[in-house]
Design an enzyme around this catalytic site. Sequence first.
Site, short mmCIF file in Angstrom:
data_model
loop_
_atom_site.label_atom_id
_atom_site.label_comp_id
_atom_site.label_asym_id
_atom_site.label_seq_id
_atom_site.Cartn_x
_atom_site.Cartn_y
_atom_site.Cartn_z
CG ASP A 11 -24.20 40.83 -27.36
OD1 ASP A 11 -23.85 42.00 -27.59
OD2 ASP A 11 -25.39 40.47 -27.32
CG ASP A 130 -31.09 50.46 -25.74
OD1 ASP A 130 -30.47 50.52 -26.82
OD2 ASP A 130 -30.70 49.80 -24.76
#
Lengths: 250, 194
Positions: A11, A130
Amino acid sequence: MLKKRIIPCLDIKNGRTVKGINFVNIRDAGDPVELGALYAREGADELVFLDITATHEGRKTFVELVRDIARHLNIPFTVGGGISSVEDVTPLLQAGADKVSVNSSAVRRPELIDELVDAFGSQCIVVAIDARLKDGVWTVFTHGGREPTDKELFAWAREVEKRGAGEILFTSMNHDGTKNGFAVDALKELSEQVQIPVIASGGAGSMDHFKEVFENDSADAALAASIFHFKEIGIGELKDYLKNNNIAVR
Amino acid sequence: MNLALVKYNAGNTQSVLFALERLGITAQLTNDADELMAADKVIFPGVGEAGNTMKHLKSLGLDVILPSLKQPFLGICLGMQLMCRHSEEGDTECLGIFDLDVRRFVPRNHEKVPHMGWNDLSVADHPLLRDLSDPHMYFVHSYYVPESKHSLASAEYIHPFCAVINKDNFYAVQFHPEKSGAQGQKLLENFIGL
Protein backbone atom coordinates in the site's frame (compact mmCIF):
# COMPACT_ATOMS: atom_id res chain seq x y z
CA MET A 1 5.03 -26.27 -16.28
CA LEU A 2 3.28 -23.00 -15.45
CA LYS A 3 4.19 -21.90 -11.92
CA LYS A 4 1.88 -20.72 -9.17
CA ARG A 5 2.64 -17.08 -8.38
CA ILE A 6 3.34 -15.40 -5.03
CA ILE A 7 2.45 -11.71 -5.07
CA PRO A 8 3.28 -9.31 -2.22
CA CYS A 9 1.01 -6.26 -2.15
CA LEU A 10 2.30 -2.85 -1.03
CA ASP A 11 0.00 0.00 0.00
CA ILE A 12 1.36 3.39 -1.03
CA LYS A 13 0.47 6.75 0.47
CA ASN A 14 2.13 9.91 -0.83
CA GLY A 15 4.84 7.82 -2.45
CA ARG A 16 5.69 5.79 0.67
CA THR A 17 4.78 2.27 1.76
CA VAL A 18 2.26 2.30 4.57
CA LYS A 19 2.89 -1.03 6.21
CA GLY A 20 6.26 -2.65 6.67
CA ILE A 21 8.61 -2.71 9.61
CA ASN A 22 11.88 -4.10 10.85
CA PHE A 23 13.68 -4.85 7.63
CA VAL A 24 17.28 -5.02 8.70
CA ASN A 25 18.70 -5.61 5.25
CA ILE A 26 17.35 -2.54 3.50
CA ARG A 27 17.96 1.09 4.32
CA ASP A 28 14.41 2.35 4.04
CA ALA A 29 11.41 0.02 4.31
CA GLY A 30 9.17 2.99 3.57
CA ASP A 31 10.67 3.27 0.12
CA PRO A 32 8.47 1.23 -2.25
CA VAL A 33 11.31 0.77 -4.74
CA GLU A 34 13.66 -0.68 -2.12
CA LEU A 35 11.02 -2.90 -0.58
CA GLY A 36 9.86 -4.06 -4.03
CA ALA A 37 13.44 -4.83 -5.06
CA LEU A 38 13.96 -6.81 -1.85
CA TYR A 39 10.86 -8.90 -2.54
CA ALA A 40 12.00 -9.44 -6.13
CA ARG A 41 15.39 -10.65 -4.89
CA GLU A 42 13.69 -13.02 -2.45
CA GLY A 43 11.71 -14.59 -5.29
CA ALA A 44 8.39 -12.71 -5.52
CA ASP A 45 6.83 -13.51 -8.90
CA GLU A 46 4.99 -10.22 -9.30
CA LEU A 47 4.22 -7.19 -7.16
CA VAL A 48 1.10 -5.10 -6.62
CA PHE A 49 1.32 -1.43 -5.64
CA LEU A 50 -1.95 0.06 -4.42
CA ASP A 51 -2.14 3.82 -4.22
CA ILE A 52 -4.34 4.77 -1.29
CA THR A 53 -3.61 8.48 -1.66
CA ALA A 54 -6.74 10.49 -2.32
CA THR A 55 -5.27 13.81 -3.41
CA HIS A 56 -4.40 15.05 -6.88
CA GLU A 57 -0.79 15.78 -5.83
CA GLY A 58 -0.56 12.26 -4.47
CA ARG A 59 -1.55 10.84 -7.86
CA LYS A 60 1.22 12.70 -9.63
CA THR A 61 3.68 11.40 -7.06
CA PHE A 62 2.39 7.90 -7.74
CA VAL A 63 3.02 8.11 -11.50
CA GLU A 64 6.58 9.24 -10.77
CA LEU A 65 6.93 6.36 -8.35
CA VAL A 66 5.67 3.87 -10.96
CA ARG A 67 8.38 5.09 -13.34
CA ASP A 68 10.98 4.64 -10.62
CA ILE A 69 9.74 1.11 -9.84
CA ALA A 70 9.82 0.14 -13.54
CA ARG A 71 13.34 1.51 -13.87
CA HIS A 72 14.66 -0.70 -11.06
CA LEU A 73 12.47 -3.83 -11.03
CA ASN A 74 12.88 -6.66 -13.52
CA ILE A 75 9.68 -8.55 -12.63
CA PRO A 76 6.09 -7.65 -13.60
CA PHE A 77 4.01 -5.35 -11.43
CA THR A 78 0.40 -4.21 -11.21
CA VAL A 79 -0.72 -0.81 -9.99
CA GLY A 80 -4.14 0.14 -8.69
CA GLY A 81 -6.10 2.60 -6.64
CA GLY A 82 -8.39 5.34 -7.84
CA ILE A 83 -8.43 4.33 -11.51
CA SER A 84 -11.70 5.24 -13.21
CA SER A 85 -10.89 6.05 -16.85
CA VAL A 86 -8.64 5.34 -19.83
CA GLU A 87 -7.00 8.71 -19.07
CA ASP A 88 -6.01 7.49 -15.61
CA VAL A 89 -4.37 4.36 -17.01
CA THR A 90 -2.35 5.81 -19.90
CA PRO A 91 0.32 7.55 -17.76
CA LEU A 92 0.70 4.48 -15.51
CA LEU A 93 1.36 2.09 -18.41
CA GLN A 94 3.57 4.63 -20.16
CA ALA A 95 5.58 4.90 -16.95
CA GLY A 96 6.23 1.14 -17.18
CA ALA A 97 3.50 -0.59 -15.16
CA ASP A 98 2.57 -3.98 -16.64
CA LYS A 99 -1.03 -4.17 -15.46
CA VAL A 100 -3.59 -1.98 -13.74
CA SER A 101 -6.30 -3.09 -11.36
CA VAL A 102 -9.75 -1.56 -11.06
CA ASN A 103 -12.37 -2.22 -8.39
CA SER A 104 -15.12 0.19 -7.29
CA SER A 105 -15.11 2.18 -10.53
CA ALA A 106 -15.77 -0.99 -12.57
CA VAL A 107 -18.70 -1.92 -10.33
CA ARG A 108 -20.11 1.59 -10.67
CA ARG A 109 -19.67 1.61 -14.46
CA PRO A 110 -18.92 -1.87 -15.88
CA GLU A 111 -18.31 -0.42 -19.39
CA LEU A 112 -15.03 0.86 -17.99
CA ILE A 113 -13.65 -2.69 -18.35
CA ASP A 114 -14.54 -2.78 -22.06
CA GLU A 115 -12.97 0.65 -22.59
CA LEU A 116 -9.73 -0.33 -20.85
CA VAL A 117 -9.54 -3.65 -22.73
CA ASP A 118 -10.09 -1.90 -26.07
CA ALA A 119 -7.45 0.69 -25.28
CA PHE A 120 -4.74 -1.49 -23.71
CA GLY A 121 -5.59 -5.18 -24.23
CA SER A 122 -6.95 -7.84 -21.86
CA GLN A 123 -3.53 -8.86 -20.60
CA CYS A 124 -3.04 -5.72 -18.56
CA ILE A 125 -6.50 -5.33 -17.01
CA VAL A 126 -6.98 -6.89 -13.57
CA VAL A 127 -10.40 -6.57 -11.95
CA ALA A 128 -10.28 -6.68 -8.16
CA ILE A 129 -13.41 -7.94 -6.41
CA ASP A 130 -14.07 -7.63 -2.66
CA ALA A 131 -16.93 -9.80 -1.44
CA ARG A 132 -18.49 -10.96 1.82
CA LEU A 133 -20.35 -14.21 2.44
CA LYS A 134 -23.59 -13.83 4.37
CA ASP A 135 -26.49 -16.24 4.50
CA GLY A 136 -24.95 -18.30 1.72
CA VAL A 137 -24.57 -15.39 -0.71
CA TRP A 138 -21.30 -13.70 -1.69
CA THR A 139 -22.11 -9.98 -2.00
CA VAL A 140 -19.69 -7.66 -3.79
CA PHE A 141 -18.57 -4.60 -1.81
CA THR A 142 -16.86 -1.41 -2.98
CA HIS A 143 -14.88 1.45 -1.42
CA GLY A 144 -12.46 -0.75 0.44
CA GLY A 145 -15.20 -3.04 1.66
CA ARG A 146 -17.42 -0.30 3.11
CA GLU A 147 -20.27 -0.21 0.59
CA PRO A 148 -22.41 -3.24 -0.28
CA THR A 149 -23.66 -3.52 -3.87
CA ASP A 150 -26.45 -5.46 -5.58
CA LYS A 151 -23.90 -7.69 -7.31
CA GLU A 152 -23.18 -11.32 -6.49
CA LEU A 153 -19.56 -12.53 -6.70
CA PHE A 154 -19.82 -15.29 -9.30
CA ALA A 155 -22.20 -13.43 -11.63
CA TRP A 156 -19.98 -10.33 -11.46
CA ALA A 157 -16.85 -12.41 -12.09
CA ARG A 158 -18.43 -13.95 -15.20
CA GLU A 159 -19.44 -10.50 -16.43
CA VAL A 160 -15.95 -9.15 -15.81
CA GLU A 161 -14.51 -12.02 -17.86
CA LYS A 162 -17.03 -11.45 -20.67
CA ARG A 163 -16.06 -7.79 -20.81
CA GLY A 164 -12.47 -8.86 -21.45
CA ALA A 165 -10.61 -8.62 -18.13
CA GLY A 166 -7.34 -10.58 -18.16
CA GLU A 167 -7.35 -11.61 -14.50
CA ILE A 168 -9.48 -11.51 -11.36
CA LEU A 169 -8.15 -10.60 -7.90
CA PHE A 170 -10.68 -11.87 -5.36
CA THR A 171 -10.51 -10.76 -1.72
CA SER A 172 -12.78 -12.49 0.74
CA MET A 173 -13.74 -9.95 3.40
CA ASN A 174 -14.71 -12.82 5.70
CA HIS A 175 -11.12 -14.07 5.58
CA ASP A 176 -9.12 -10.86 5.16
CA GLY A 177 -7.09 -10.10 8.29
CA THR A 178 -8.04 -13.34 10.07
CA LYS A 179 -4.85 -15.26 9.18
CA ASN A 180 -7.02 -18.38 9.12
CA GLY A 181 -6.43 -19.18 5.47
CA PHE A 182 -7.83 -18.20 2.08
CA ALA A 183 -11.49 -18.66 1.06
CA VAL A 184 -10.59 -21.93 -0.63
CA ASP A 185 -14.12 -23.14 -1.47
CA ALA A 186 -15.20 -19.85 -3.03
CA LEU A 187 -11.90 -19.60 -4.91
CA LYS A 188 -12.33 -23.11 -6.28
CA GLU A 189 -15.84 -22.27 -7.43
CA LEU A 190 -14.60 -19.02 -8.98
CA SER A 191 -11.72 -20.76 -10.76
CA GLU A 192 -14.17 -23.23 -12.26
CA GLN A 193 -16.64 -20.58 -13.36
CA VAL A 194 -14.16 -18.39 -15.25
CA GLN A 195 -11.45 -19.21 -17.78
CA ILE A 196 -9.09 -16.38 -16.80
CA PRO A 197 -6.48 -16.54 -14.02
CA VAL A 198 -7.68 -15.99 -10.44
CA ILE A 199 -5.53 -14.39 -7.72
CA ALA A 200 -6.45 -15.34 -4.14
CA SER A 201 -6.36 -12.61 -1.51
CA GLY A 202 -7.31 -12.35 2.14
CA GLY A 203 -6.59 -14.71 5.01
CA ALA A 204 -2.99 -15.85 4.52
CA GLY A 205 -1.46 -16.62 7.91
CA SER A 206 0.85 -19.59 7.35
CA MET A 207 2.75 -21.33 4.59
CA ASP A 208 0.24 -24.14 4.74
CA HIS A 209 -2.50 -21.71 3.65
CA PHE A 210 -0.66 -21.09 0.38
CA LYS A 211 -0.27 -24.83 -0.19
CA GLU A 212 -3.96 -25.31 0.50
CA VAL A 213 -5.08 -22.68 -2.01
CA PHE A 214 -2.79 -23.97 -4.77
CA GLU A 215 -3.75 -27.59 -4.35
CA ASN A 216 -6.69 -28.56 -6.54
CA ASP A 217 -6.10 -25.37 -8.53
CA SER A 218 -8.29 -23.12 -6.39
CA ALA A 219 -6.13 -20.19 -7.54
CA ASP A 220 -3.38 -19.38 -10.03
CA ALA A 221 -1.66 -16.89 -7.76
CA ALA A 222 -1.87 -15.77 -4.13
CA LEU A 223 -1.48 -12.27 -2.79
CA ALA A 224 -0.63 -11.17 0.73
CA ALA A 225 0.56 -8.02 2.45
CA SER A 226 1.19 -7.92 6.17
CA ILE A 227 2.61 -11.42 6.64
CA PHE A 228 5.38 -10.49 4.19
CA HIS A 229 5.82 -6.92 5.44
CA PHE A 230 6.07 -8.04 9.06
CA LYS A 231 8.38 -10.90 8.04
CA GLU A 232 6.12 -13.55 9.52
CA ILE A 233 6.79 -15.54 6.36
CA GLY A 234 9.81 -15.08 4.11
CA ILE A 235 9.16 -15.44 0.39
CA GLY A 236 12.21 -17.65 -0.05
CA GLU A 237 11.17 -20.10 2.68
CA LEU A 238 7.59 -20.08 1.35
CA LYS A 239 8.82 -21.04 -2.12
CA ASP A 240 10.94 -23.86 -0.65
CA TYR A 241 8.01 -25.11 1.40
CA LEU A 242 5.71 -25.16 -1.65
CA LYS A 243 8.34 -26.90 -3.77
CA ASN A 244 8.76 -29.57 -1.09
CA ASN A 245 4.99 -30.05 -1.20
CA ASN A 246 4.99 -30.59 -4.97
CA ILE A 247 3.47 -27.22 -5.85
CA ALA A 248 5.08 -25.83 -9.01
CA VAL A 249 6.77 -22.55 -8.09
CA ARG A 250 9.78 -20.81 -9.54
CA MET B 1 26.58 -0.33 -29.65
CA ASN B 2 23.82 1.34 -31.64
CA LEU B 3 20.63 -0.45 -30.64
CA ALA B 4 17.33 0.63 -32.16
CA LEU B 5 13.95 -0.08 -30.60
CA VAL B 6 11.13 -0.06 -33.15
CA LYS B 7 8.80 2.83 -32.32
CA TYR B 8 5.12 2.07 -32.81
CA ASN B 9 2.05 1.66 -30.61
CA ALA B 10 3.47 -1.29 -28.64
CA GLY B 11 2.57 -1.37 -24.98
CA ASN B 12 5.84 -2.34 -23.33
CA THR B 13 8.34 0.05 -24.94
CA GLN B 14 9.25 1.77 -21.67
CA SER B 15 9.89 -1.52 -19.87
CA VAL B 16 12.25 -2.66 -22.64
CA LEU B 17 14.07 0.70 -22.57
CA PHE B 18 14.50 0.37 -18.80
CA ALA B 19 15.75 -3.23 -19.11
CA LEU B 20 18.37 -2.11 -21.65
CA GLU B 21 19.27 0.82 -19.39
CA ARG B 22 19.99 -1.69 -16.60
CA LEU B 23 22.48 -3.28 -19.02
CA GLY B 24 24.07 0.12 -19.61
CA ILE B 25 22.57 0.64 -23.07
CA THR B 26 20.65 3.70 -24.21
CA ALA B 27 18.51 2.50 -27.10
CA GLN B 28 17.31 4.71 -29.89
CA LEU B 29 13.51 4.68 -30.20
CA THR B 30 12.75 5.13 -33.89
CA ASN B 31 10.60 4.13 -36.86
CA ASP B 32 12.80 5.89 -39.40
CA ALA B 33 13.94 3.51 -42.17
CA ASP B 34 17.49 4.91 -42.39
CA GLU B 35 17.99 4.83 -38.62
CA LEU B 36 16.68 1.26 -38.39
CA MET B 37 18.95 0.12 -41.23
CA ALA B 38 21.96 1.82 -39.67
CA ALA B 39 21.51 0.21 -36.22
CA ASP B 40 23.79 -2.62 -35.03
CA LYS B 41 20.84 -4.43 -33.47
CA VAL B 42 17.07 -3.97 -33.59
CA ILE B 43 14.50 -4.90 -30.95
CA PHE B 44 10.83 -5.14 -31.91
CA PRO B 45 8.76 -5.04 -28.69
CA GLY B 46 5.08 -5.73 -28.49
CA VAL B 47 2.03 -5.87 -26.29
CA GLY B 48 -1.40 -5.47 -27.78
CA GLU B 49 -3.73 -6.83 -30.43
CA ALA B 50 -2.44 -8.19 -33.77
CA GLY B 51 -4.94 -6.68 -36.24
CA ASN B 52 -4.77 -3.06 -35.12
CA THR B 53 -1.04 -3.26 -34.60
CA MET B 54 -0.42 -4.55 -38.16
CA LYS B 55 -2.52 -1.67 -39.53
CA HIS B 56 -0.40 0.74 -37.54
CA LEU B 57 2.85 -0.87 -38.78
CA LYS B 58 1.62 -0.61 -42.39
CA SER B 59 0.71 3.06 -41.95
CA LEU B 60 4.35 3.64 -40.92
CA GLY B 61 5.73 1.55 -43.83
CA LEU B 62 7.33 -0.80 -41.30
CA ASP B 63 5.75 -3.87 -42.94
CA VAL B 64 8.27 -3.38 -45.77
CA ILE B 65 11.26 -2.13 -43.77
CA LEU B 66 11.36 -4.69 -40.94
CA PRO B 67 11.54 -7.89 -43.06
CA SER B 68 14.33 -6.30 -45.15
CA LEU B 69 16.65 -5.67 -42.17
CA LYS B 70 19.97 -7.56 -42.11
CA GLN B 71 21.31 -7.04 -38.55
CA PRO B 72 20.38 -9.20 -35.51
CA PHE B 73 16.70 -8.52 -34.87
CA LEU B 74 14.73 -9.57 -31.77
CA GLY B 75 10.93 -9.66 -31.61
CA ILE B 76 9.24 -9.84 -28.21
CA CYS B 77 5.78 -11.35 -27.47
CA LEU B 78 3.35 -9.77 -29.94
CA GLY B 79 6.45 -8.76 -31.90
CA MET B 80 7.21 -12.47 -32.36
CA GLN B 81 3.67 -13.21 -33.50
CA LEU B 82 3.70 -10.32 -35.97
CA MET B 83 6.92 -11.73 -37.51
CA CYS B 84 4.95 -14.83 -38.56
CA ARG B 85 2.85 -15.24 -41.71
CA HIS B 86 -0.64 -15.09 -40.22
CA SER B 87 -2.37 -14.78 -36.84
CA GLU B 88 -5.77 -16.10 -35.82
CA GLU B 89 -6.11 -12.94 -33.75
CA GLY B 90 -8.32 -10.76 -35.95
CA ASP B 91 -7.51 -13.08 -38.93
CA THR B 92 -4.44 -10.93 -39.55
CA GLU B 93 -1.85 -11.19 -42.33
CA CYS B 94 1.45 -10.48 -40.57
CA LEU B 95 5.01 -9.69 -41.68
CA GLY B 96 5.80 -13.17 -43.03
CA ILE B 97 9.41 -13.33 -41.86
CA PHE B 98 8.65 -16.81 -40.52
CA ASP B 99 6.39 -19.05 -42.56
CA LEU B 100 4.37 -19.90 -39.44
CA ASP B 101 0.76 -19.44 -38.37
CA VAL B 102 -0.15 -18.08 -34.93
CA ARG B 103 -3.02 -19.87 -33.19
CA ARG B 104 -5.21 -19.22 -30.16
CA PHE B 105 -4.84 -21.44 -27.10
CA VAL B 106 -7.81 -23.81 -26.80
CA PRO B 107 -8.15 -25.20 -23.25
CA ARG B 108 -8.34 -29.01 -22.96
CA ASN B 109 -8.85 -29.33 -19.25
CA HIS B 110 -10.01 -25.91 -18.07
CA GLU B 111 -6.56 -24.35 -18.44
CA LYS B 112 -6.77 -20.58 -18.08
CA VAL B 113 -6.24 -18.32 -21.09
CA PRO B 114 -4.18 -16.09 -21.20
CA HIS B 115 -1.17 -18.24 -20.35
CA MET B 116 0.08 -15.90 -17.63
CA GLY B 117 3.08 -16.31 -15.39
CA TRP B 118 6.47 -18.02 -15.16
CA ASN B 119 7.10 -21.16 -17.18
CA ASP B 120 10.08 -23.40 -17.96
CA LEU B 121 11.92 -23.47 -21.28
CA SER B 122 13.58 -26.42 -23.02
CA VAL B 123 16.43 -24.74 -24.81
CA ALA B 124 18.69 -25.67 -27.71
CA ASP B 125 22.41 -24.98 -27.55
CA HIS B 126 22.64 -21.51 -29.06
CA PRO B 127 24.55 -18.30 -28.20
CA LEU B 128 21.24 -16.48 -27.57
CA LEU B 129 20.38 -18.99 -24.85
CA ARG B 130 23.76 -19.67 -23.28
CA ASP B 131 24.32 -19.56 -19.50
CA LEU B 132 20.64 -19.85 -18.66
CA SER B 133 20.61 -22.35 -15.80
CA ASP B 134 17.14 -23.72 -15.06
CA PRO B 135 15.63 -21.39 -17.68
CA HIS B 136 12.20 -20.00 -16.87
CA MET B 137 10.60 -16.81 -18.15
CA TYR B 138 7.51 -14.64 -17.68
CA PHE B 139 4.75 -15.16 -20.28
CA VAL B 140 1.47 -13.32 -20.94
CA HIS B 141 -0.28 -14.38 -24.14
CA SER B 142 -3.45 -15.95 -25.50
CA TYR B 143 -2.02 -16.86 -28.93
CA TYR B 144 1.00 -19.05 -29.63
CA VAL B 145 3.39 -20.18 -32.35
CA PRO B 146 3.14 -23.97 -32.86
CA GLU B 147 6.29 -26.08 -32.70
CA SER B 148 8.41 -25.75 -35.83
CA LYS B 149 11.83 -26.29 -37.34
CA HIS B 150 12.66 -22.65 -36.46
CA SER B 151 12.39 -23.37 -32.73
CA LEU B 152 15.38 -22.63 -30.45
CA ALA B 153 13.37 -23.14 -27.27
CA SER B 154 9.98 -24.53 -26.43
CA ALA B 155 7.65 -24.24 -23.47
CA GLU B 156 4.60 -26.25 -22.51
CA TYR B 157 1.11 -24.97 -21.78
CA ILE B 158 -1.82 -27.17 -22.78
CA HIS B 159 0.68 -28.49 -25.35
CA PRO B 160 4.25 -27.64 -26.41
CA PHE B 161 4.71 -24.37 -28.30
CA CYS B 162 7.60 -22.22 -29.57
CA ALA B 163 9.14 -19.95 -26.93
CA VAL B 164 12.08 -18.83 -29.10
CA ILE B 165 12.41 -18.98 -32.89
CA ASN B 166 15.22 -18.07 -35.26
CA LYS B 167 15.77 -17.73 -38.99
CA ASP B 168 18.93 -16.07 -40.33
CA ASN B 169 19.30 -12.73 -38.49
CA PHE B 170 15.76 -12.83 -37.08
CA TYR B 171 15.12 -13.97 -33.50
CA ALA B 172 11.87 -13.87 -31.58
CA VAL B 173 10.76 -14.73 -28.05
CA GLN B 174 7.20 -15.31 -26.82
CA PHE B 175 7.98 -14.34 -23.21
CA HIS B 176 9.02 -10.97 -21.81
CA PRO B 177 12.80 -10.97 -21.18
CA GLU B 178 12.48 -7.40 -19.90
CA LYS B 179 10.30 -8.73 -17.05
CA SER B 180 11.89 -12.14 -16.50
CA GLY B 181 14.31 -11.31 -13.72
CA ALA B 182 17.98 -12.24 -13.99
CA GLN B 183 17.36 -14.88 -16.67
CA GLY B 184 15.57 -12.44 -18.95
CA GLN B 185 18.34 -9.95 -18.44
CA LYS B 186 20.88 -12.62 -19.41
CA LEU B 187 19.00 -13.36 -22.63
CA LEU B 188 18.99 -9.66 -23.56
CA GLU B 189 22.69 -9.53 -22.79
CA ASN B 190 23.23 -12.58 -25.03
CA PHE B 191 21.29 -10.90 -27.84
CA ILE B 192 23.40 -7.78 -27.53
CA GLY B 193 26.49 -9.96 -27.75
CA LEU B 194 25.41 -11.78 -30.95
